[in-house]
Design an enzyme around this catalytic site. Structure first.
Site, PDB file in Angstrom:
ATOM      1  N   HIS A 284      -1.994   4.980  -0.915  1.00 45.16           N
ATOM      2  CA  HIS A 284      -2.611   3.712  -0.531  1.00 45.16           C
ATOM      3  C   HIS A 284      -1.859   2.558  -1.199  1.00 45.16           C
ATOM      4  O   HIS A 284      -0.925   2.759  -1.963  1.00 45.16           O
ATOM      5  CB  HIS A 284      -4.066   3.665  -1.004  1.00 45.16           C
ATOM      6  N   SER A 285      -2.315   1.342  -0.914  1.00 43.33           N
ATOM      7  CA  SER A 285      -1.921   0.161  -1.679  1.00 43.33           C
ATOM      8  C   SER A 285      -3.054  -0.853  -1.537  1.00 43.33           C
ATOM      9  O   SER A 285      -3.871  -0.738  -0.614  1.00 43.33           O
ATOM     10  CB  SER A 285      -0.600  -0.415  -1.164  1.00 43.33           C
ATOM     11  N   TYR A 286      -3.149  -1.850  -2.388  1.00 42.09           N
ATOM     12  CA  TYR A 286      -2.282  -2.089  -3.536  1.00 42.09           C
ATOM     13  C   TYR A 286      -3.148  -2.108  -4.774  1.00 42.09           C
ATOM     14  O   TYR A 286      -4.375  -2.138  -4.664  1.00 42.09           O
ATOM     15  CB  TYR A 286      -1.532  -3.436  -3.394  1.00 42.09           C
TER      16      TYR A 286
ATOM     17  N   ASN B 265     -11.448   6.247   5.127  1.00 41.06           N
ATOM     18  CA  ASN B 265     -11.630   6.735   3.763  1.00 41.06           C
ATOM     19  C   ASN B 265     -13.082   6.593   3.281  1.00 41.06           C
ATOM     20  O   ASN B 265     -13.356   6.663   2.086  1.00 41.06           O
ATOM     21  CB  ASN B 265     -10.687   6.021   2.795  1.00 41.06           C
ATOM     22  N   ARG B 266     -13.988   6.388   4.221  1.00 42.06           N
ATOM     23  CA  ARG B 266     -15.431   6.499   3.978  1.00 42.06           C
ATOM     24  C   ARG B 266     -16.058   7.502   4.940  1.00 42.06           C
ATOM     25  O   ARG B 266     -17.278   7.633   4.978  1.00 42.06           O
ATOM     26  CB  ARG B 266     -16.126   5.135   4.153  1.00 42.06           C
TER      27      ARG B 266
ATOM     28  N   TYR C  18     -14.466   1.323  -8.444  1.00 43.41           N
ATOM     29  CA  TYR C  18     -15.862   1.227  -8.029  1.00 43.41           C
ATOM     30  C   TYR C  18     -16.211   2.474  -7.216  1.00 43.41           C
ATOM     31  O   TYR C  18     -15.346   3.269  -6.853  1.00 43.41           O
ATOM     32  CB  TYR C  18     -16.125  -0.033  -7.196  1.00 43.41           C
TER      33      TYR C  18
ATOM     34  N   ARG D 260      -7.607  -3.132   8.770  1.00 44.00           N
ATOM     35  CA  ARG D 260      -7.750  -2.048   7.789  1.00 44.00           C
ATOM     36  C   ARG D 260      -8.205  -0.730   8.425  1.00 44.00           C
ATOM     37  O   ARG D 260      -7.669   0.336   8.109  1.00 44.00           O
ATOM     38  CB  ARG D 260      -8.768  -2.482   6.722  1.00 44.00           C
TER      39      ARG D 260
ATOM     40  N   HIS E 258      -5.283   3.484   5.721  1.00 44.06           N
ATOM     41  CA  HIS E 258      -5.666   2.089   5.960  1.00 44.06           C
ATOM     42  C   HIS E 258      -4.483   1.367   6.596  1.00 44.06           C
ATOM     43  O   HIS E 258      -3.380   1.345   6.042  1.00 44.06           O
ATOM     44  CB  HIS E 258      -6.087   1.403   4.666  1.00 44.06           C
ATOM     45  N   ALA E 259      -4.715   0.770   7.747  1.00 43.95           N
ATOM     46  CA  ALA E 259      -3.636   0.314   8.624  1.00 43.95           C
ATOM     47  C   ALA E 259      -2.711  -0.714   7.976  1.00 43.95           C
ATOM     48  O   ALA E 259      -1.497  -0.674   8.176  1.00 43.95           O
ATOM     49  CB  ALA E 259      -4.241  -0.261   9.903  1.00 43.95           C
ATOM     50  N   ARG E 260      -3.249  -1.632   7.206  1.00 43.62           N
ATOM     51  CA  ARG E 260      -2.453  -2.749   6.699  1.00 43.62           C
ATOM     52  C   ARG E 260      -1.597  -2.390   5.487  1.00 43.62           C
ATOM     53  O   ARG E 260      -0.780  -3.204   5.043  1.00 43.62           O
ATOM     54  CB  ARG E 260      -3.367  -3.905   6.344  1.00 43.62           C
ATOM     55  N   GLU E 261      -1.760  -1.177   4.969  1.00 41.45           N
ATOM     56  CA  GLU E 261      -1.049  -0.767   3.758  1.00 41.45           C
ATOM     57  C   GLU E 261       0.310  -0.168   4.134  1.00 41.45           C
ATOM     58  O   GLU E 261       0.551   1.030   4.011  1.00 41.45           O
ATOM     59  CB  GLU E 261      -1.920   0.219   2.967  1.00 41.45           C
TER      60      GLU E 261
ATOM     61  N   GLU F 293      -2.461   4.354  -5.641  1.00 41.14           N
ATOM     62  CA  GLU F 293      -2.426   2.969  -5.155  1.00 41.14           C
ATOM     63  C   GLU F 293      -1.086   2.378  -5.599  1.00 41.14           C
ATOM     64  O   GLU F 293      -0.859   2.172  -6.790  1.00 41.14           O
ATOM     65  CB  GLU F 293      -3.585   2.161  -5.733  1.00 41.14           C
TER      66      GLU F 293
END
Length: 428
Positions: free
Chosen positions: A312-314, A259-260, A364, A242, A184-187, A386
């Protein structure tokens, strides 16, 4: 890889200027905890219909009563969002009032010249900088590092994997760890950890017994940036992006949630067929070249890879399969025991709390995830970490927090890897 050396400081400086110029001093992050279903519906509306970015949870459909929501609100939407919340009696708190300052802090210390000291690893780095680091690290450690091109992104950027090995070993039964960051790009803390881990392994193999045990028994494949197009985009255009950057003729919206996009109960509950959703699953499993490249590599090495870890984060969690179903993994108790021990080590040494458990029951449903897919492939020790924090800074974790975040992830990874080493069967 020699071409990587052409990327210079002026290019990175231009990126900083572009990002800083695109930000607004009034951009903020709100914390909202809806108390009723009516308030849940209002917050869902705000997060999907207004020019905002949902930080946590990942998509509006995951918003629930009494569950905290983190929402990035650009300055040009702030008045309208505040008014809507006030009109409907939904209270909020300003979690971050200085997002522009934090983003500038994340980018201003970048450097294109890796040094031997750990201070280089206390900073975030642009994609060009990471490519340069890959080239330089491989040239300086030819007996320990091999760089493997496993594919390319939608925009044709290379996907480089670092193979990290012990200098010499008589072990004829070596297994491997797969470690990927930046899906995920923003992490940004995720690629920072992958760089940190490689440097730590190179620096402390001879003096740290745990690292020696791990590397004498397992090679490590490290993919520092699984989503290079998206990561580049967060440095040049939209810090909150993201997904990847793939496009399709039938939609104005770009990007797939990588990641989906794996074949693990693909696009069932917890993913979306809507290309504009942050959890868009793509056209079909492995439709995205980034996911396809990783899956193809792991299929070729599935007999060797004993441990899969995706960073990953967060939210500070240690997760394991399944996220794509509420069913328990076959070795659920074993995975739970490993994650629990890792969380306890983090608590003991760094006084920080990490939740742990199967993904679906801990947060989830999230079908199509890489960790579930790896598990179904046969990699029975599969985890998603995470990293920091729990929302104080979220995706804008300051560089000053990188060492602690990486040390927490490192002790968790070492703890689990050592348990996997114990389970490697002896040669026949």
């Amino acid at each position: 890889m020699q071409f990587l050396l052409i990327f210079g400081f002026l290019g990175v400086l231009a990126q900083w200027s572009w990002v800083a110029g695109s930000l607004n001093n009034d951009d903020q992050v709100f914390s909202i905890t809806p108390k009723t279903q009516a308030e849940v519906d209002i917050v869902k509306n705000v997060s999907s219909q207004y020019e905002t970015v949902l930080w946590s949870p990942a998509a509006p459909e995951f918003i629930r009563e009494e569950a905290e929501v983190h929402l990035f609100v650009p300055g040009n939407s702030s008045q309208a969002v505040r008014e809507l919340l006030r009109t409907h009696g939904v209270t909020h708190a300003v979690l971050l009032a200085n997002t522009k300052e934090l983003i500038e802090m994340q980018t201003r210390n970048a450097s294109t010249d890796p040094r031997s000291g750990m201070s280089y690893y206390d900073k975030y780095h642009s994609l060009e900088d990471i490519y340069h680091w890959l080239n330089k690290t491989a040239m300086e450690n030819p007996d320990r590092i091999k760089v493997i091109l496993i594919g390319s992104s939608f925009e044709k950027r290379p996907l480089y994997v670092v193979k990290l090995s012990a200098i010499s070993t008589t072990n004829t039964n070596k297994k491997a760890i797969w470690l990927d960051c930046g899906i995920h790009a923003r992490e940004w803390i995720a690629p920072a950890f992958c760089l940190w881990f490689v440097q730590y392994s190179l620096s402390f193999y001879e003096s740290n017994r745990d690292m020696a045990t791990i590397l004498d028994n397992m090679d490590v494949y490290v993919l520092p940036v699984m989503n290079p197009d998206g990561y580049k985009y967060t440095w040049t255009t939209d810090r909150m992006w993201r997904k990847n950057r793939s496009t399709r003729e039938d939609s104005r919206c770009a990007g797939v949630d990588l990641n989906r996009n794996f074949d693990a109960n693909w696009c069932t509950e917890g993913a979306s067929h809507n290309p504009c959703s942050e959890i868009f699953c793509g056209e079909f499993p492995e439709s995205e070249p980034e996911a396809s490249a990783v899956a193809s590599f792991l299929r070729r090495h599935k007999e060797a890879v004993a441990l899969y870890v995706s960073i990953h984060s967060y939210s500070q969690m240690l997760l394991f399969p399944y996220s794509c179903t509420r069913d328990l993994a076959e070795n659920h108790a074993e995975l739970l025991s490993m994650a629990k021990e890792a969380a306890q080590k983090i608590k003991r040494y760094y006084r920080n709390n990490y939740k742990y458990g199967a993904g679906a029951e801990t947060i989830y449903l999230a079908p199509g995830g890489s960790d579930d897919w790896a598990y179904k492939l046969g990699i029975k020790y599969s985890f998603t970490f995470e990293l920091q924090d729990r929302g104080r800074y979220g995706f804008l974790l300051p560089p000053s927090e990188i060492p602690r975040a990486c040390n927490e992830a490192l002790i968790a990874l070492k703890t689990i890897a050592l348990r996997v080493v114990e389970r490697i069967p002896p040669p026949a």
